[in-house]
Scaffold this active site. Sequence first.
Site, PDB file in Angstrom:
ATOM      1  N   GLU A 221       1.950  -3.341   7.812  1.00 31.80           N
ATOM      2  CA  GLU A 221       2.519  -4.652   7.486  1.00 31.80           C
ATOM      3  C   GLU A 221       2.534  -5.569   8.709  1.00 31.80           C
ATOM      4  O   GLU A 221       3.571  -6.142   9.070  1.00 31.80           O
ATOM      5  CB  GLU A 221       3.919  -4.500   6.881  1.00 31.80           C
ATOM      6  CG  GLU A 221       3.881  -3.825   5.520  1.00 31.80           C
ATOM      7  CD  GLU A 221       5.207  -3.868   4.773  1.00 31.80           C
ATOM      8  OE1 GLU A 221       6.200  -4.417   5.308  1.00 31.80           O
ATOM      9  OE2 GLU A 221       5.253  -3.359   3.639  1.00 31.80           O
TER      10      GLU A 221
ATOM     11  N   GLU B 225       1.645   1.549  -0.307  1.00 32.65           N
ATOM     12  CA  GLU B 225       3.051   1.346  -0.670  1.00 32.65           C
ATOM     13  C   GLU B 225       3.087   0.669  -2.030  1.00 32.65           C
ATOM     14  O   GLU B 225       2.580  -0.446  -2.192  1.00 32.65           O
ATOM     15  CB  GLU B 225       3.805   0.499   0.370  1.00 32.65           C
ATOM     16  CG  GLU B 225       4.089   1.232   1.672  1.00 32.65           C
ATOM     17  CD  GLU B 225       5.018   0.466   2.606  1.00 32.65           C
ATOM     18  OE1 GLU B 225       5.900  -0.270   2.101  1.00 32.65           O
ATOM     19  OE2 GLU B 225       4.871   0.607   3.832  1.00 32.65           O
TER      20      GLU B 225
ATOM     21  N   GLN C 119       9.504   5.996  -2.317  1.00 34.62           N
ATOM     22  CA  GLN C 119       9.147   7.017  -1.347  1.00 34.62           C
ATOM     23  C   GLN C 119       9.507   8.380  -1.900  1.00 34.62           C
ATOM     24  O   GLN C 119      10.104   8.481  -2.966  1.00 34.62           O
ATOM     25  CB  GLN C 119       9.851   6.761  -0.028  1.00 34.62           C
ATOM     26  CG  GLN C 119       9.398   5.485   0.665  1.00 34.62           C
ATOM     27  CD  GLN C 119      10.036   5.310   2.036  1.00 34.62           C
ATOM     28  OE1 GLN C 119      10.710   6.173   2.574  1.00 34.62           O
ATOM     29  NE2 GLN C 119       9.816   4.131   2.607  1.00 34.62           N
TER      30      GLN C 119
END
Length: 515
Positions: A194, A315, A364
């Site tokens: 990111e 993600e 996660q």
Amino acid sequence: MMKALNCTIAFLLVMVLGVQAQNKITLHTDEADTKINREIYGHFAEHLGRCIYDGLYVGEGSEIPNIRGFRKDIVDALKDMKVPVLRWPGGCFGDTYHWKDGIGDKSKRPSIVNVHWGGVTEDNSFGTHEFLDFCQVIGAEPYINLNVGSGTVQEAAEWVEYITSNNQSPMTDLRKQNGREEPWDVKYFGIGNENWGCGGNMTPEYYANLFRRFSTYCYGAQYRIAGGANVDDYHWTDVLMRETKNVPHLINGLSLHYYTMPGGWPPSRSATDFGKQDWHDTMYEVLRMDELITKHSNIMDTYDPNKRVGLIVDEWGTWFKSMEGTNPGFLHQQNTLRDALVAGVGLNILNNHSERVKMANIAQMVNVLQAVILTKGDQMLLTPTYHVFKMYSVHQDAQLVPMHLASEKYEMNGRTLDALNASASVKDGVLSMTLCNLNPDKDIEVEYEVTGDEYTMASGQLLTSKNITDYNDFDKSTEVVTKPFKVSKPKNGKVKFTVPSKSVLLVQLQGEQKL
């Protein structure tokens, strides 16, 4: 005249009401030539909240049964789910992580303040050796994110060397001093995370040059993944692909991050207290993944028509408001039937884009966001998302079966979605079809027609529940689980069945010789 009128009325009824025949899926097993990489079923474990500590890792001195500090119940569950790849240490944490703090004698490792997630202090007892050991225990490929945001090229290069090198060198000697004689076989390395946000707030042009520099010195990295776009930042993808086109040896993958977040940022909606509008909004958001992957893939095709560079969705998953009574920085949320539908739809989309998508990592693994496992002291439960991943594991390394799907619509307040979402694969003579019914109120009859192969036997597994808000908890751990689903035998290449409302379904077809 009357006959013509009756035909007109029948046609209008078909158009207005929708009939069962319109829900049809045609599969072409003779055109199955794209592999669904098993890594699409990957997971993500960041130093965030209770994911690592009190989740995966309790330490060897814990009273909770463990294998070298890893919770045995979690190890067994993850092996049973067939985790193919695990990403670590972040996430945002990765660009503050300095790997040398997490090696050597645990009693002498310096601590670190987790500035991104709750401001807690960690003792670095779970580091490189522990992570790679854990991956070996559960049978997963490791995927390590290097620190680009606050790290140096030398630090990243030395970490790769420490892990992968068999040459005589200072890093190899250091690894051996710490008890590991042979290098690990680590294939996947992410160059930052990111970088448009918590990984440095960089422009794509700046990061593209930085990526080329870091990647140049990471000699032992077999598969280098560049930090890619956030959601629909197509300019980022264009710049990264353009600036790496002439150095193909430096890039193997480009990441994409997308969270299903009804209501937008910051997450404001409850993970458990919601109605049918929230349900519909969530289904709309997860279906958007198909559009995002398509558009990013089209840009990649411009520079990489042979699809050598994989799109890595490292993600993804739901992101709701943190559970009341927990640290907001720990991102702890419950996991309902709605999350199971998001997992099923998301995996179907990823399967159908497997020509370009080579890996994905749901966020996660334990106790954080759309976790597959939740813990409470020595208790552990498997979430609805866990059961979907286990059900869908039949697709790993199978051949994607092209399909044409005709579905009735699911409408609410003027916004219309396809009620059905599906993907299919074939492996070892077994055709596996996964199907989601997004409509929370209506069972849907669907017809599958298979061309190219002949099947004579059918079986199924179903995941659903009475209420859209149902979830598994420590006192009701089997509220939302998979159950056998009866499917009639195929006839003339066709099979019909009714998909219950708000459900995820696996139907498998096979020939007599497989019984």
